[in-house]
Write an enzyme that holds these catalytic residues in place. Sequence first.
Site: not given
Length: 345
Positions: A85, A115, A192
Amino acid sequence: MLSTTEARAAGLVTLLLVAACTAAPTTAPAPAPPPTSAAAPGGSLADVPTVSAQLLPSVVKILTTGGNGSGVIYTGDGLILTNEHVVRGSPTVQIGFADGQRHAGTVQAVDVVTDLALVQAERRDLPVARFQPGLPVIGELAIAIGSPLGFENSVTAGVVSGLHREIPGTAAETQALVDLIQTDAPISPGNSGGTLVNARGEVIGISEAYIPPQAGAVSIGFAIPAATAIDVAEQLRTTGRARHAFAGLEPTQITPQIAAQLDLPGTDGVIVAATVPGGPAAIAGLQPGDLILAVDGQPTRRPEDFLGALRRRAPGDTIAVSVRSPDGRERSTQLTLTDRPAFSQ
């Protein structure tokens, strides 16, 4: 049935996923207080400076047209491991290294199920991070390193709070938020793709998500286990895609309305909303409306439980599924998993 807190968390937990690429604010939000214990199993706060100095050169900032995230140097010849992402929709990125240099990068391969993504940097002879292939121990030191909200080379510390976590209510949006490591090391948007590290300087996880304070949470963050990251990264390197166990069904949460309609005693369990023709579930005799009660004897209260069970299996494995038919009959059936088709990614 989800509690009020669970329902609120489910609606807000993807904030990190959708806001991971954010521009740096002019002022930083107040950080969560650090742990007060200096004697957690598997390391203490006294280890943080040494570990941080060791790992910071291996953690990078990834900049896209939408903002920024983090990544970790996976190979010395420039492969960077990050979240899918973070780079979604950006075939090329800019990579900021700990020494201040910036180089272009190309997205090589992605896996939306876990992911994870690999980015090739236009730089060589890089310091590679070491990964711990096994799971950490609950209570051991956990250090999160990344670029939260654009603040490069940020370090926060806590402990490993739990293993094999699934975040309730997320299955309808993403399959990535299952079988995760939970930590109280503060994680924010921009972390992230960064690292969760142990006291030995080994990567134990890739930062993935957090439940924000608006949901009533205090420092509840999640990371993809290093073993999953290594497995997927190696598959992406060699074949460009990762293989995942596929059951051939769509699991759906039982709502109070569904429970009333089907005369169920409660909302625990997973309803089969649909099956793939010729897929594993259809071959095993499962049909829409069936209720999945357990996988290999482990209860499946929510779709996330079912997806978490699949995450720990491989194509070709056979699982025992406990099922209740709409007429109330219960049975156990064997379901042989296959590789996930490309269309279902």
